[in-house]
Design an enzyme around this catalytic site. Structure first.
Site, PDB file in Angstrom:
ATOM      1  N   CYS A 224      52.516  33.483  65.459  1.00  0.00           N
ATOM      2  CA  CYS A 224      53.277  32.333  64.957  1.00  0.00           C
ATOM      3  C   CYS A 224      52.681  31.800  63.659  1.00  0.00           C
ATOM      4  CB  CYS A 224      53.323  31.214  65.994  1.00  0.00           C
ATOM      5  SG  CYS A 224      54.131  31.724  67.507  1.00  0.00           S
TER       6      CYS A 224
ATOM      7  N   ASP B   6      68.681  23.346  57.598  1.00  0.00           N
ATOM      8  CA  ASP B   6      69.343  24.647  57.714  1.00  0.00           C
ATOM      9  C   ASP B   6      69.034  25.536  56.511  1.00  0.00           C
ATOM     10  OD1 ASP B   6      71.022  26.538  58.960  1.00  0.00           O
ATOM     11  OD2 ASP B   6      72.671  25.959  57.637  1.00  0.00           O
ATOM     12  N   HIS B   7      68.644  26.787  56.813  1.00  0.00           N
ATOM     13  CA  HIS B   7      68.288  27.764  55.783  1.00  0.00           C
ATOM     14  C   HIS B   7      67.201  27.227  54.850  1.00  0.00           C
ATOM     15  CE1 HIS B   7      71.787  29.665  57.494  1.00  0.00           C
ATOM     16  NE2 HIS B   7      71.354  30.795  56.967  1.00  0.00           N
TER      17      HIS B   7
ATOM     18  N   HIS C  46      58.062  33.142  59.998  1.00  0.00           N
ATOM     19  CA  HIS C  46      59.145  33.774  60.754  1.00  0.00           C
ATOM     20  C   HIS C  46      60.239  32.716  60.906  1.00  0.00           C
ATOM     21  CE1 HIS C  46      56.698  31.675  63.727  1.00  0.00           C
ATOM     22  NE2 HIS C  46      57.776  31.613  64.511  1.00  0.00           N
TER      23      HIS C  46
ATOM     24  N   GLU D 284      64.682  26.657  70.894  1.00  0.00           N
ATOM     25  CA  GLU D 284      64.149  27.539  69.863  1.00  0.00           C
ATOM     26  C   GLU D 284      64.675  28.963  70.060  1.00  0.00           C
ATOM     27  OE1 GLU D 284      59.866  27.345  68.022  1.00  0.00           O
ATOM     28  OE2 GLU D 284      59.883  28.784  69.648  1.00  0.00           O
TER      29      GLU D 284
ATOM     30  N   HIS E 179      63.917  31.036  63.259  1.00  0.00           N
ATOM     31  CA  HIS E 179      64.673  30.885  64.512  1.00  0.00           C
ATOM     32  C   HIS E 179      66.090  30.428  64.219  1.00  0.00           C
ATOM     33  CE1 HIS E 179      61.072  31.278  66.990  1.00  0.00           C
ATOM     34  NE2 HIS E 179      60.459  30.419  66.193  1.00  0.00           N
TER      35      HIS E 179
ATOM     36  N   HIS F  82      59.563  29.097  59.547  1.00  0.00           N
ATOM     37  CA  HIS F  82      58.368  28.271  59.639  1.00  0.00           C
ATOM     38  C   HIS F  82      57.159  29.148  59.946  1.00  0.00           C
ATOM     39  CE1 HIS F  82      58.488  27.378  64.309  1.00  0.00           C
ATOM     40  NE2 HIS F  82      58.519  28.658  64.036  1.00  0.00           N
TER      41      HIS F  82
END
Lengths: 144, 173
Positions: free
Chosen positions: A33, A77-78, A37, A125, A39, A14
């Site tokens: 941010c 996810d991904h 990047h 996170e 998490h 994100h």
């Protein structure tokens, strides 16, 4: 009442940006941010209820896991949250907003089931930061 | 934190979210109440009464609660939390001897119960009003101490002062 919690993980990319702000203002507020990047999120879903006299369970945890995977993990996810999740076209993909959208996705699927209700979404996170959401809103609140 | 009443919900309105961040600091202390005899101190506090003290790597979880800003997607006051904890707590307590910083008005000795109540008063005073929601102070991975607003409101509220606040030198002489 007993609370049962299922924990799952998902990994996503994100970046933070407010399209109504200048590039400079975005950089000032969101700093690094603002770069894309990612998490490894850890999601804890807590359901509250009385154990069934027949099964001894508040809710079948396998059913809860399947629900979380279908409603949340398969969606996030991904993925790149900004580009791949329509909800984040409008909103910044912060853990706060993620917790709220996860609540909404799961609550809709848990609605109408007997004997238990969604109690809390906890989203980590990283190892030192998490958010909790109990479905609360400020202002125009009504009890349902 | 889990609460007794049903959360308030509606289709409109801004979501209210709790965010928790954890921090670490290392400090020395000795559990000793000067109003007790030496024998009583040794009996009550045991190994924690070792005359030369001992120390812990404390972990502090700070939870604040508030509406999610429609502009940033963050809980308001969230971005300021690190700076508040750093200046108000870590700078004050990290690599220090707690017994130099805790006064009789804070409590009888530097237990984590006394310390977490002191940390509540410090952080509640430094954060925007009503935002602080919960503190968890971990003295070791096996011992932790929780305080929320109801608990803090129920505590006696001594005036917070440390030797540093009174302009005295703190730390080892």
């Amino acid at each position: 009442m007993i609370q049962v919690t299922k924990r799952v993980e998902f990994c996503a990319a994100h970046r933070y940006a407010n399209p109504r702000w200048s590039e400079e203002e975005n950089r000032r507020v969101f700093g690094k941010c603002g770069n894309v990047h990612g998490h490894n999120y850890i999601l804890e879903v807590t359901v509250e209820g009385e154990p069934s006299p027949d099964t001894g369970m508040v809710m079948d945890l396998k059913a809860l896991k399947d629900l979380i995977i279908e409603a949340v993990v398969d969606r996030f996810d991904h993925k790149d949250l900004n580009q791949d999740v329509p909800y984040f076209k409008e909103k910044n993909p912060t853990p706060e907003n993620l917790a709220v959208v996860i609540w909404e996705l799961l609550e809709a699927r848990l609605e109408g089931r007997q004997g238990h209700r969604l109690h809390r979404i906890r989203l980590h996170e990283n190892g030192s930061f998490f958010v909790d959401y109990y479905g609360e809103h400020a202002g125009h609140a009504e009890r349902i | 934190m889990p609460r007794e009443s049903e959360p308030e919900r509606s289709a409109g309105g801004v979501p209210v979210v709790e965010i928790t961040r954890s921090y670490g600091f290392s400090a020395a202390h000795r559990l000793h109440n000067p109003r007790f005899s030496l024998a009583d101190n040794a009996r009550i506090y045991g190994r924690c009464n070792n005359p030369n003290g001992h120390g812990h790597t404390y972990r502090l979880e700070v939870t604040i609660r508030g509406p999610v800003s429609p502009e940033t997607g963050w809980v308001e006051a969230g971005p300021a939390l690190d700076a508040v904890v750093r200046t108000q707590v870590l700078r004050r307590f990290d690599r220090m001897t707690l017994d130099h910083l805790i006064t009789p008005t804070d409590g009888p000795t530097s237990t984590s119960e006394v310390l977490v109540a002191l940390l509540w008063r410090i952080l509640d005073g430094a954060l925007p009003a009503g935002r602080l929601c919960h503190l968890r102070l971990e003295e070791t991975p096996n011992n932790f101490f929780d305080l929320d607003r109801d608990g803090a409101d129920g505590l006696a509220r001594p005036v917070f002062t440390t030797p540093a606040d009174r302009g005295q030198k703190v730390g080892p002489a």
